[in-house]
Design an enzyme around this catalytic site. Structure first.
Site, PDB file in Angstrom:
ATOM      1  N   TYR A 398       0.824  -1.212   0.000  1.00 37.24           N
ATOM      2  CA  TYR A 398       0.000   0.000   0.000  1.00 37.24           C
ATOM      3  C   TYR A 398       0.857   1.260   0.000  1.00 37.24           C
ATOM      4  O   TYR A 398       0.679   2.150  -0.833  1.00 37.24           O
ATOM      5  CB  TYR A 398      -0.954   0.017   1.190  1.00 37.24           C
ATOM      6  N   ASP A 473      -8.213  -5.562  -0.207  1.00 37.62           N
ATOM      7  CA  ASP A 473      -7.681  -4.318  -0.774  1.00 37.62           C
ATOM      8  C   ASP A 473      -6.717  -4.461  -1.942  1.00 37.62           C
ATOM      9  O   ASP A 473      -5.962  -3.524  -2.210  1.00 37.62           O
ATOM     10  CB  ASP A 473      -6.950  -3.518   0.318  1.00 37.62           C
ATOM     11  N   HIS A 477      -4.239  -1.376  -3.470  1.00 38.35           N
ATOM     12  CA  HIS A 477      -2.776  -1.391  -3.495  1.00 38.35           C
ATOM     13  C   HIS A 477      -2.243  -1.424  -4.926  1.00 38.35           C
ATOM     14  O   HIS A 477      -1.388  -0.626  -5.309  1.00 38.35           O
ATOM     15  CB  HIS A 477      -2.249  -2.613  -2.741  1.00 38.35           C
ATOM     16  N   ASN A 548     -17.731  -4.673   2.863  1.00 38.96           N
ATOM     17  CA  ASN A 548     -17.632  -3.223   2.987  1.00 38.96           C
ATOM     18  C   ASN A 548     -16.621  -2.670   2.001  1.00 38.96           C
ATOM     19  O   ASN A 548     -15.733  -3.374   1.534  1.00 38.96           O
ATOM     20  CB  ASN A 548     -17.215  -2.836   4.406  1.00 38.96           C
ATOM     21  N   GLU A 550     -14.571   1.174   1.795  1.00 41.86           N
ATOM     22  CA  GLU A 550     -14.373   2.522   2.325  1.00 41.86           C
ATOM     23  C   GLU A 550     -13.943   3.461   1.199  1.00 41.86           C
ATOM     24  O   GLU A 550     -14.718   4.291   0.739  1.00 41.86           O
ATOM     25  CB  GLU A 550     -13.331   2.477   3.432  1.00 41.86           C
ATOM     26  N   GLU A 554     -10.113   5.090  -4.285  1.00 38.01           N
ATOM     27  CA  GLU A 554      -8.975   4.241  -4.610  1.00 38.01           C
ATOM     28  C   GLU A 554      -9.401   3.083  -5.506  1.00 38.01           C
ATOM     29  O   GLU A 554      -8.597   2.570  -6.296  1.00 38.01           O
ATOM     30  CB  GLU A 554      -8.295   3.753  -3.336  1.00 38.01           C
TER      31      GLU A 554
END
Length: 941
Positions: A398, A473, A477, A548, A550, A554
Site C-alpha cells: 500500500y 484491498d 494497493h 464493505n 471505504e 482508490e
C-alpha cells in the site's frame, strides 16, 4: 497524534452495527527461498517467502480454500471479495456464514435451513453531526428448511456472476438453495422430508389454495410456491408441504407496504406466479465500450431452468445505478426498499443499461499555471521534489503504491511544464522500484510477488492491511502500481512491453479484477461486485453487516489505471475493462457514497455522504480516524486525472464540503489539500482562495504541494467538468466555465491523432501532446509511447496484534463462559452483556461511550483457567486488562494490553484458578464504547 492512515484492515474499526471478521492464526513459512517464475524480464515466486503469511480462516482453509465447496461448484480459483464470500471463505462462523445481503433480501443459513430477512426500516446510530451509521440489519422472519434437517455446516454448491447456491445436509435431509443479487425469489430443492417454512411468530395467511400460499410476518409479505398438485398447511409458526414428492419450491418477498390491500397483494402474487418455477441457474455479465460515441452498454442476463412447464425468465430488482440508465424496458410501479435505495422491478431474462463515458486524462492540463507567477510557484514546488519525488512512507504494497502514485503525478506535471530533470527523476524512481518488485530473485522475502495456486491470487510482500491474511484491498494497493506503470509506459514503452515488465503489470491487474474469463489463474473480476456496481474491500466479508468498501476513490484509481495502461500499451481488452468498471462504479459512487440526488439514504439519517458502504447500510466513519476531514477525504484520494467523476454533480461537491465544515465546526485543519482539491470540482475559485490563504500546511501522505497547486489552479482556469459531452477517445474531457467550453484530449502515442467530440468539436493532436482548445488554449507534453488503436475517424452521433498461544498443560480446555451470568459496567440500549456469552457471533454487548468500562463473567465455581478469546466488534479496546478474581470483588491482572489493541479476534493465555474473569477497558479504540461479539473463557476440564 496517531499516524492518520495506519489503516484499513477491512476488519478492524467503524461503528455500531458492524460485525468483525477475524479468527485463524497466520500460516507462516518457516524457511525456504523464493523460486522465480519468469514473466518477460520480470518474475514472481510460487514458493511462499520465508516468514510470510497465507490467507487465514477456519479449518484448513489457508491451504484448501475449497474446504467448504462441493464437487458441483465450478472448477478454478474461488471467488473472494463478494457479497456472499463469508459462505465460502469462512472466518468467524465456521459452520454457516455471516448474513448475506443480496438485495432486496438478506439470507443466513443455519442448522434448520436458510433464513430470510427483508427490512424496510433503517436502524440509525450516532448523530447527524458526528460519526454515525445506518443499517437495514439482518432480522430473520422466515426460515426455509426440511422437516428434521439438522445441518452442521453450509457448503457452496455453485456460483455465477451474482448468484450462489448453498447446500445444507443433516439427519438424512438436504436443502439446496439458490439466491442472488436482485432476486426477490429464492429457489430450493429438498430431499428426505417435507418442506417446512418457519416464521418467527404466527403468520397471517392472506392467500391460500392449491400450490401457493401468501402470508404476512413481521410487517412484510411472502409467497411460497410448491409444485403443481401440492398443497400447503399452516399451523402456528409452521407452513408445510410434501411438495407432492417432487422436491422443489420457491419463496418470494413482495414489494408491499403497510398500506397494500389484500387484493393488491394477490395481484402481485399473480404477477410473480408465472416465474415461480423458473429456477435461476446462472447469471452473466456482458459489456461493451463503443469508442466512437463514448457509450458503455451493459447486459445483465439470467439463465433459468423450468422445473415444470416451459417458461423462462424471472422477477428482477434493479438498483438505482441500473434503473436510471435502463434501455428497452419499463419497470413495474412497485419497488423494494434496500440499503442502496429503491430497487425497481422487471420480469424477463435480462436487461441492458447504457451510460455515457465522459473521459479521463493522464493529468489536468497546464492551462492556468504555464506562465507568469503561477508557473514560478509550481516550478519551485516541482524542483523541490527533484531528489525525493515518491517520498515513500513504507515498504509494503500500500505505502509503496502511494509513493509511486505521488511520483507519477510529479512526472506528469513536470513533463507538461518541460521540467525534464524533475520528470526524469520521478520516472527513474518509478522504474527502479517497480523493477525491484517485479523481480523475484532467489531468497527474496520483500518487494516480491507470490502466486498461490490454491487461492488463485498474487500477494505482494510485505503485505499490509490484511492483503495477505484476509485478501483485502488488492485493487487499492495494485491500482497505484498499475497507474505508475502507465505513466512510465508513456515515456519508456520498451520497459512496458510484454517481453520486459508489461506481463507483471498485467498479472497485478488480473489478480485484482481479472478481465479475461478464459484465464483460470484468477477469479473473474475478483474485487468488483458486478451487480451492485462497485468494489468490495474485504476478501472474506465476515461481518454482521456484510462486506464493505471505504475508499471508493482508490477503487476508481484502479479503474483509471486500467484505462491509462491499456491505452499506453495498446491493450484494448484492459482499457475497455477499465472503462466499464470506471463508468459503472462512478454511477454507483455518486448514488451510494454521495447520494447526489438525496434519494437513497434514510431520510432521518442526517448525513448526505457515507464514508463506508456496508452490505446492510453505510457509515459516516472510517476504519482509522474519527476526524471529519479524513471521514470525507478518504473517498477523494488520490486526486488524479481519473477523479473527474467526483465533479459530475458540482452542487453535491459543495454540499459534501459544507457538511464536513459544519460537522467539524470549522474549516479543515488536516488533509486540507485533499479537501480543497475536491472542492475545486464544485467551486474552484473558493478552493484556490483557501489554498492561497493557507500558507504552510502539511500535505496528505500521498500528495505534494506541486500537484495540489496544479490541480486547483487549472480547474480555476477550466471551470467545472461537463458530463454531457463524450469523445471518440478515452483520454478526453470537456470543461465549462461561465457557459464557455474547453475541450481537452491527450495523445500519448508517437503519431498524430484527431479526436471528435459528440457536439461536433474536433481537436488535432500532435504526437505525444495534450491539447486544450476553446475557452482556454494550451498544448504541451512529450510522451513517446506506442499507444493503442487510434480514435475512429467516423464522427460519433450526437492487521490485529499478536495473540498469545494458550498453555498446553490441559490441551485446548473447554468453554466455561457460555451462558454464564454476566455483569457489566454499562449497556448501550439493545446490546446487553449476556450477548457476549450466548455463543451467537451475530449478537454483541456494547457499553456506554466512555472510559473505563468492563464486562465480567461468573464461571459458577473456581476453575483452572486456560485462555480467553475476545471477538471484538468494530468498537474495540486499544488498552485493557484481563483480570481474574475468586470473589468478584478483589481483582488481579492476568493480561495487560497498553495502546496496542487493534480489535478483531484476540486470544490471551491464562493460568491459575478463578471463578470470575473480566475485561476491564481503559482506552477505547474508537469514539464509541467497547463492544464484544463474544467473550469466551476456557478452563481445564
Amino acid at each position: 497524534m496517531v499516524h492518520p492512515r495506519s489503516r484499513r484492515l477491512s476488519g478492524l474499526l467503524t461503528a455500531v452495527l458492524v460485525a468483525l471478521g477475524a479468527g485463524g492464526l497466520a500460516v507462516v513459512a518457516g524457511s525456504g527461498t523464493a523460486a522465480a517464475a519468469p514473466v518477460g524480464a520480470g518474475s514472481y515466486t510460487e514458493t511462499l517467502p520465508a516468514g510470510r503469511s497465507l490467507p487465514t480462516g477456519c479449518g484448513s482453509i489457508s491451504t484448501n480454500p475449497r474446504q467448504y465447496v462441493t464437487g458441483n461448484a465450478p472448477a478454478g480459483p474461488v471467488p473472494t471479495n463478494d457479497w456472499w464470500s463469508s459462505l465460502l471463505y469462512k472466518r468467524i462462523d465456521c459452520q454457516f456464514s455471516m448474513p448475506l445481503f443480496a438485495g432486496p433480501v438478506a439470507y443466513k443459513p443455519g442448522p434448520g435451513g436458510l433464513g430470510l430477512s427483508y427490512q424496510t426500516d433503517a436502524a440509525i446510530s450516532g448523530s447527524a453531526t458526528g460519526t454515525g451509521e445506518y443499517h437495514y440489519p439482518y432480522a430473520e422472519h422466515v426460515r426455509v428448511g426440511v422437516d428434521g434437517l439438522n445441518a452442521t455446516q453450509a457448503l457452496v454448491d455453485g456460483w455465477s456472476d451474482w448468484t450462489v447456491s448453498t447446500t445444507l445436509s443433516g439427519g438424512g435431509r438436504t436443502l439446496r438453495a439458490t439466491i442472488g443479487r436482485g432476486l426477490p425469489l429464492s429457489y430450493y430443492q429438498v430431499t428426505g422430508g417435507d418442506a417446512v417454512i418457519t416464521t418467527t411468530g404466527p403468520g397471517t395467511a392472506w392467500s391460500t389454495g392449491g400450490n401457493r400460499i401468501g402470508f404476512s410476518i413481521g410487517g412484510h409479505d411472502y409467497v411460497a410456491w410448491a409444485p403443481t398438485g401440492a398443497t400447503w398447511s399452516m399451523s402456528g409458526t409452521t407452513i408445510r408441504s410434501t411438495l407432492a414428492g417432487r422436491g422443489y419450491l420457491s419463496v418470494a418477498v413482495l414489494p408491499t407496504t403497510s398500506g397494500t390491500s389484500t387484493a393488491d397483494k394477490i395481484a402481485l402474487a399473480d404477477r410473480f406466479t408465472p416465474y415461480a418455477h423458473n429456477h435461476v441457474t446462472g447469471s452473466r455479465l456482458a459489456y461493451s465500450y463503443n469508442q466512437a460515441n463514448g457509450t458503455v452498454s451493459t447486459t445483465y442476463a439470467l439463465t433459468t431452468t423450468a422445473r415444470e412447464g416451459s417458461g423462462t425468465g424471472t422477477v428482477i430488482a434493479l438498483y438505482p445505478h441500473q434503473w436510471r440508465y435502463l434501455t428497452g424496458s419499463t419497470p413495474l410501479a412497485q419497488s423494494y426498499v434496500s440499503p442502496r435505495g429503491a430497487m425497481r422491478i422487471l420480469t424477463g431474462t435480462q436487461f441492458t443499461t447504457s451510460m455515457k463515458y465522459t473521459g479521463v486524462l493522464p493529468e489536468i492540463p497546464a492551462v492556468g499555471d504555464s506562465a507568469g507567477a503561477d508557473l514560478t510557484t509550481v516550478s519551485n514546488y516541482l524542483n523541490a521534489e527533484l531528489n525525493n519525488p515518491a517520498d515513500f512512507r513504507g515498504d509494503d504494497t500500500y505505502w509503496t503504491g502511494k509513493g509511486l502514485g505521488r511520483a507519477a503525478r510529479i512526472a506528469e506535471i513536470a513533463d507538461q511544464l518541460n521540467l525534464t530533470a524533475v520528470r526524469d527523476s520521478a520516472l527513474t524512481v518509478i522504474r527502479t522500484r517497480l523493477t525491484d518488485w517485479f523481480t523475484a530473485s532467489a531468497g527474496k522475502t520483500s518487494r516480491v510477488f507470490y502466486y498461490d495456486r490454491n487461492w488463485g491470487t498474487l500477494i505482494g510482500y510485505p503485505a499490509s492491511y490484511g492483503s495477505d491474511q484476509e485478501l483485502n484491498d488488492h485493487h487499492f494497493h495494485y491500482g497505484y502500481f498499475v497507474a505508475a506503470a502507465a505513466t512510465l509506459a508513456k515515456f519508456d514503452p520498451a520497459w512496458a512491453s510484454a517481453g520486459r515488465y508489461g506481463g507483471m503489470v498485467d498479472l497485478l491487474i488480473r489478480d485484482a479484477n481479472n478481465y479475461d474469463r478464459n484465464d483460470t489463474r484468477f477469479p473473474y473480476l475478483r474485487d468488483f461486485d458486478i451487480y451492485e456496481g462497485h468494489d468490495w474491500a474485504s476478501g472474506h466479508g465476515s461481518f454482521g453487516a456484510g462486506n464493505n468498501q471505504e475508499s471508493s476513490s482508490e477503487g476508481q484509481n484502479f479503474a483509471n489505471a486500467l484505462i491509462q495502461w491499456g491505452q499506453a500499451t495498446g491493450n484494448t481488452a484492459v482499457r475497455d475493462a477499465g472503462v466499464w468498471i470506471y463508468t459503472t462504479q462512478a454511477a454507483a459512487i455518486n448514488e451510494y457514497w454521495f447520494d447526489v440526488r438525496n434519494e437513497n439514504f434514510p431520510a432521518s439519517w442526517g448525513h448526505n455522504y457515507t464514508a463506508i458502504v456496508w452490505g446492510s447500510g453505510g457509515a459516516y466513519a472510517t476504519w482509522f480516524s474519527g476526524e471529519h476531514e479524513m471521514i470525507v477525504g478518504i473517498n477523494m484520494l488520490p486526486i488524479t486525472g481519473g477523479q473527474f467523476y467526483l465533479g459530475d454533480h458540482p452542487a453535491a461537491v459543495r454540499s459534501t464540503y459544507a457538511e464536513m465544515v459544519r460537522n467539524k465546526g470549522g474549516e479543515p485543519t488536516i488533509w486540507r489539500d485533499m479537501l480543497w482539491q475536491y472542492l475545486a470540482l464544485g467551486d474552484p475559485d473558493a478552493a484556490m482562495s483557501k489554498l492561497r490563504a493557507a500558507g504552510n500546511y502539511t500535505p496528505e501522505e500521498g500528495e505534494s504541494r506541486a500537484h495540489t497547486f496544479h490541480w486547483i489552479r487549472n480547474l480555476q482556469a477550466l471551470g467545472q467538468v461537463d458530463s454531457t459531452v463524450t469523445a471518440n477517445s478515452p483520454l478526453a474531457k470537456v470543461f465549462v466555465k461561465n457557459g464557455a467550453k474547453t475541450y481537452v484530449a491527450s495523445n500519448i502515442t508517437n503519431a498524430a491523432q484527431t479526436v471528435t467530440f459528440s457536439d461536433g468539436r474536433i481537436l488535432a493532436l500532435p504526437a505525444g501532446k495534450t491539447v486544450a482548445s476553446g475557452a482556454t488554449n494550451w498544448s504541451g507534453g512529450n510522451a513517446t509511447g506506442g499507444g493503442t488503436t487510434p480514435p475512429p475517424t467516423t464522427p460519433p452521433p450526437t492487521t490485529p496484534p499478536p495473540t498469545t498461544p494458550p498453555p498446553t498443560g490441559c490441551g485446548t480446555g473447554t468453554l466455561a463462559s457460555q451462558g454464564r451470568p454476566v455483569t457489566v459496567s454499562s449497556v448501550e440500549a439493545g446490546f446487553p452483556g449476556a450477548n457476549a456469552v450466548d455463543g451467537d457471533a451475530g449478537t454483541r454487548w456494547s457499553s456506554a461511550f466512555a472510559d473505563p468500562q468492563w464486562l465480567q463473567v461468573d464461571l459458577g465455581s473456581s476453575r483452572a483457567l486456560n485462555r480467553v478469546e475476545l471477538s471484538w466488534e468494530a468498537a474495540f479496546g486499544r488498552s485493557y486488562r484481563i483480570e481474574t478474581s475468586a470473589n468478584g470483588t478483589t481483582w488481579s491482572p492476568a493480561v495487560t494490553v497498553t495502546g496496542t489493541g487493534a480489535g478483531g479476534q484476540t486470544t490471551h493465555a491464562l493460568s491459575g484458578d478463578a471463578r470470575y474473569v473480566r475485561m476491564y477497558g481503559t482506552e477505547r479504540g474508537t469514539p464509541y464504547g467497547y463492544s464484544l461479539w463474544e467473550f469466551r473463557v476456557y478452563a481445564c476440564s
